[in-house]
Write a protein that holds these residues in place. Structure first.
Motif: not given
Length: 416
Positions: A261-275, A283-296
């Motif tokens: 949530r800090l990264g998003k508030s600063l305007g960054y895209k956020v990725w949380i570890a795939q696993n 009560e929220k999945k961490l994936g909801e705060y993350s990009l669905h795919k890591l653009p690498l």
């Protein structure tokens, strides 16, 4: 014991949700990360031995890092480091002061690293055994397992005891020939069982039998006469460990949540570890705060897969990684440093690297970052800092409200 009986025992082993099959083999992301860490560590041991910089003690050596990473792998590897401790009164294991033995040990590890098939490793074991290096026995098999998990099983007292009970044998601990004999039976039984190609799964079954958690007719007398009180104590310890692991996982997820949530508030895209996408906090999945795919897309897939397991990444609008965070609640600090180091070598742009850890681990972080090998890496030294749980948790709301970019982390991040 008949195959049908073994199948029934395996079924009971799999159904037990607190068996090492579930707590270590299946539902443990740290187990998968350990393979890469241990392999790199073994390579470092070989390099230091070849350069004659290995030293003359276990403490502080690269070998200590390797076997500590192994010992962290839940109950089945508790005590894995003990055979490698330097015992000055007994002068064992004789690989610290005897340079000839040390070089032989280095050659053995290097051959195992480079081996492409089981015969090559088998031949190296025979060579090592013929040298009769005092105190250097089949405990080394625990290292080989993490290099070749489908070829060679781990080895300890409980595993041997479980093997003897299941197969009605009298294998004794401490001999390479005994280990190799045991291995042949394990390979054959595992092939029939279809449990997993990774021998850790079947060895976990032997560990449960040998430690008395899984009772079969062949070990009833042993369990009733000697292990009953120990078993009850261990069941409580295991239950407490499961609760402890759950609490640690929750704390880990909480830190990922704050960073996301800090990264998003600063305007960054956020990725949380795939696993970790399915893990929950509030009560929220961490994936909801993350990009669905890591653009690498421009990075090698093998490296990209490793980077995707880093706990939290912040990316700018050009999909460049500007910051990476490894949350180390109880796992190896050094492992986290290695993953961040891998990332720093893989991206073209400069990114900041952070270890995020509990307050009580601050001294350990400082000690790890002061390792000479890390101090010599000036780019890594300049890019890496650490953040304590309490600071991130306490100041996250304020940083979300007033921060404009990654510089908002400066007041709470620390360097060595």
């Amino acid at each position: 014991m008949a195959d049908r009986e073994i199948d029934n025992i395996i079924e009971e082993y799999i159904k037990d949700t607190e068996s090492v099959y579930h707590t270590w083999f299946i539902n443990n992301d740290e187990r998968l990360k350990a393979f890469r860490t241990i392999k790199k560590g073994v390579n470092q041991v070989v390099t230091e031995i070849e350069r004659r910089t290995f030293g003359n003690d276990f403490k502080g050596s690269s070998l200590e890092i390797v076997v500590t990473a192994i010992a962290e792998q839940k109950q089945i590897f508790e005590g894995a480091a003990h055979p490698f401790f330097w015992k000055p009164k007994l002068r064992i294991p004789d690989i610290y002061e005897n340079i000839r033995n040390q070089l032989a040990f280095g050659r053995f590890l290097k051959a195992c690293l480079l081996a492409k098939n089981e015969k090559q490793i088998f031949d190296e074991i025979i060579k090592l055994d013929q040298l009769k290096i005092k105190g250097l026995g089949p405990a080394v098999a625990n290292i080989i397992y993490f290099l070749h998990p489908t070829m060679f099983p781990p080895f300890n007292t409980s595993i041997v005891r479980g093997f003897n009970a299941l197969f009605s044998k009298k294998i004794k601990l401490g001999s390479w020939p005994a280990y190799l004999e045991m291995r042949e039976y394990i390979l054959s039984a595992n092939q029939r069982s279809n449990l997993s190609k990774d021998l850790g799964a079947f060895t976990g079954l032997l560990f449960e039998i040998g430690s008395g958690r899984l009772v079969i007719p062949e070990n009833v007398d042993h369990v009733l006469a000697i292990e009953d009180k120990k078993r009850l104590k261990m069941l409580k310890k295991r239950h407490d460990q499961v609760l402890h692991d759950s609490a640690e996982e929750n704390a880990h997820s909480e830190m990922q949540y704050h960073l996301a949530r800090l990264g998003k508030s600063l305007g960054y895209k956020v990725w949380i570890a795939q696993n970790d996408h399915k893990r929950q906090f509030n009560e929220k999945k961490l994936g909801e705060y993350s990009l669905h795919k890591l653009p690498l897309s421009e990075i090698d897939k093998r490296v990209s897969d490793t980077i995707s397991l880093i706990d939290v990444l912040w990316l700018n609008q050009n999909d460049e990684i500007v910051s990476a965070f490894e949350v180390e609640k109880s796992t190896s600090i050094y492992s986290g440093i290695l993953r961040l180091y891998d990332l720093s070598l893989s991206v073209d742009n400069t990114c900041r690297l952070f270890l995020v850890a509990p307050d009580q681990r601050e001294k350990e972080i400082k000690a790890q970052l002061l390792r000479p090998s890390l101090q010599n890496e000036q780019s890594l030294k300049a890019a890496m800092a650490y953040i304590l749980f309490s600071d991130l948790k306490c100041d996250c709301d304020a940083m979300c409200k007033f921060g404009t970019d990654i510089a908002v982390l400066n007041p709470i991040s620390k360097t060595v």
